[in-house]
Design an enzyme around this catalytic site. Structure first.
Site, PDB file in Angstrom:
ATOM      1  N   LYS A 263       9.170  19.637  -8.085  1.00  0.00           N
ATOM      2  CA  LYS A 263       8.880  18.990  -6.800  1.00  0.00           C
ATOM      3  C   LYS A 263       7.419  19.192  -6.404  1.00  0.00           C
ATOM      4  CE  LYS A 263       9.286  16.862  -2.909  1.00  0.00           C
ATOM      5  NZ  LYS A 263      10.210  17.209  -1.812  1.00  0.00           N
TER       6      LYS A 263
ATOM      7  N   SER B  62      12.160  21.743   0.168  1.00  0.00           N
ATOM      8  CA  SER B  62      11.030  21.924  -0.744  1.00  0.00           C
ATOM      9  C   SER B  62      10.309  23.205  -0.339  1.00  0.00           C
ATOM     10  CB  SER B  62      10.070  20.731  -0.652  1.00  0.00           C
ATOM     11  OG  SER B  62      10.702  19.556  -1.099  1.00  0.00           O
TER      12      SER B  62
ATOM     13  N   LYS C 165       2.082  21.446   3.773  1.00  0.00           N
ATOM     14  CA  LYS C 165       2.802  22.637   3.317  1.00  0.00           C
ATOM     15  C   LYS C 165       3.045  22.586   1.808  1.00  0.00           C
ATOM     16  CE  LYS C 165       7.047  22.429   3.259  1.00  0.00           C
ATOM     17  NZ  LYS C 165       8.144  22.074   2.312  1.00  0.00           N
TER      18      LYS C 165
END
Length: 294
Positions: free
Chosen positions: A171, A96, A239
């Site tokens: 995502k 990701s 993140k």
């Protein structure tokens, strides 16, 4: 059956690589911490000592590493995939990362004679172990069709969502929704406990109504038990929310609740909870409520 190099054998990557080996593929794994290759070797795969060795004979190269710089290093860095893979190899990046980084890497891959799909996953450690991941795939329709038999081994819901970078964009949206759900679930449980409610019974009935969700099903018991062994670490979700907030700003989109939960995730990390499961946002609610987390 394909020869697959699998780079990144962490919480998610290891069970995914094991599934591919058990399905009959020849899987060659590489991880910076060599001991992480043990499960794959036990399942019939082999361990490589370098990226170059792993990808040399691979038809398919799978990548599952933590962040954008890691993917850039694995693919385009010195001694990386682009320097050592066979021309025409299909690269599936399960990581990701930032959509713009994916788009740039896809351009580089094409120029070097490779095919690159961004295929980030959702479902956490349980989804990886049970081969039930949701996989959102960006790239060409032809490359998606070529990768589909591989993706079917590790995932349950597999959707081609558009050109390169689209998987990462979807995502990011997924991580926004999940973080918000976890935070509200944590607040609800702290609220219920403050009133002395039977929380197990409360969670059961909430799960049967509109408040029910996959997040409630998977994370409520962890909060009730104060058991936060990582399935997906706070530092990684931190993140991902950074990706969301940056991408939203670039697009001129306002995500006010997302901004709040991003700050709460950052607070959890700053308070030493980065290595815990993201359900440990619960500990942040406890701190804000004047309770010392257990």
């Amino acid at each position: 059956m394909s020869t697959i190099a699998f780079i990144g054998l962490g919480i998610m990557g290891s069970p995914m690589a094991v599934h591919l080996a058990k399905a009959g593929h020849q899987v060659i794994g590489y991880n910076r911490s060599p001991e992480r290759t043990a499960a794959l070797v036990h399942a019939g795969g082999t361990a490589a000592e370098s990226i170059a060795q792993a990808v040399a004979d691979a038809d398919v190269i799978a990548v599952m590493v933590p962040d954008s710089p890691d993917v850039q290093s694995v693919l385009a860095g010195e001694h990386g995939v682009f320097d050592h893979a066979k021309p025409g190899a299909l690269i599936i990046d399960f990581s990701s990362i930032r959509p713009d980084v994916t788009t740039e890497l896809a351009t580089q891959a094409t120029e070097r004679g490779f095919r690159l799909l961004d295929a980030p996953v959702s479902g956490g450690e349980a989804g990886a172990i049970n081969a039930a991941l949701s996989i959102m795939v960006g790239g060409s329709a032809e490359d998606f069709a070529a990768a589909k038999p591989i993706l079917d081994v590790v995932g349950k819901t597999i959707v081609h969502v558009g050109p390169s970078g689209s998987g990462q964009t979807v995502k990011a949206a997924n991580q926004l929704i999940v973080a918000g759900n976890i935070e509200l679930l944590a607040e609800a449980i702290v609220f219920l406990e403050a009133y002395g409610v039977d929380t197990t019974a409360a969670v059961e009935v909430l799960g049967g109504g509109l408040a029910g969700s996959a997040v409630l099903n998977q994370k409520a018991q962890k909060m009730l038990d104060r058991s936060f062994d990582p399935g997906f670490r706070i530092e990684l979700h931190h993140k991902d929310l950074g990706i969301v907030t940056a991408a939203a700003r670039e697009a001129g989109v306002v995500t006010p609740l997302g901004a709040v939960v991003a700050q709460l995730m950052a607070s959890a990390r700053a308070n030493g909870d980065g290595g815990l499961d993201h359900s440990a946002l619960f500990r942040g609610v406890e701190r804000l409520s004047g309770r010392k987390p257990e």
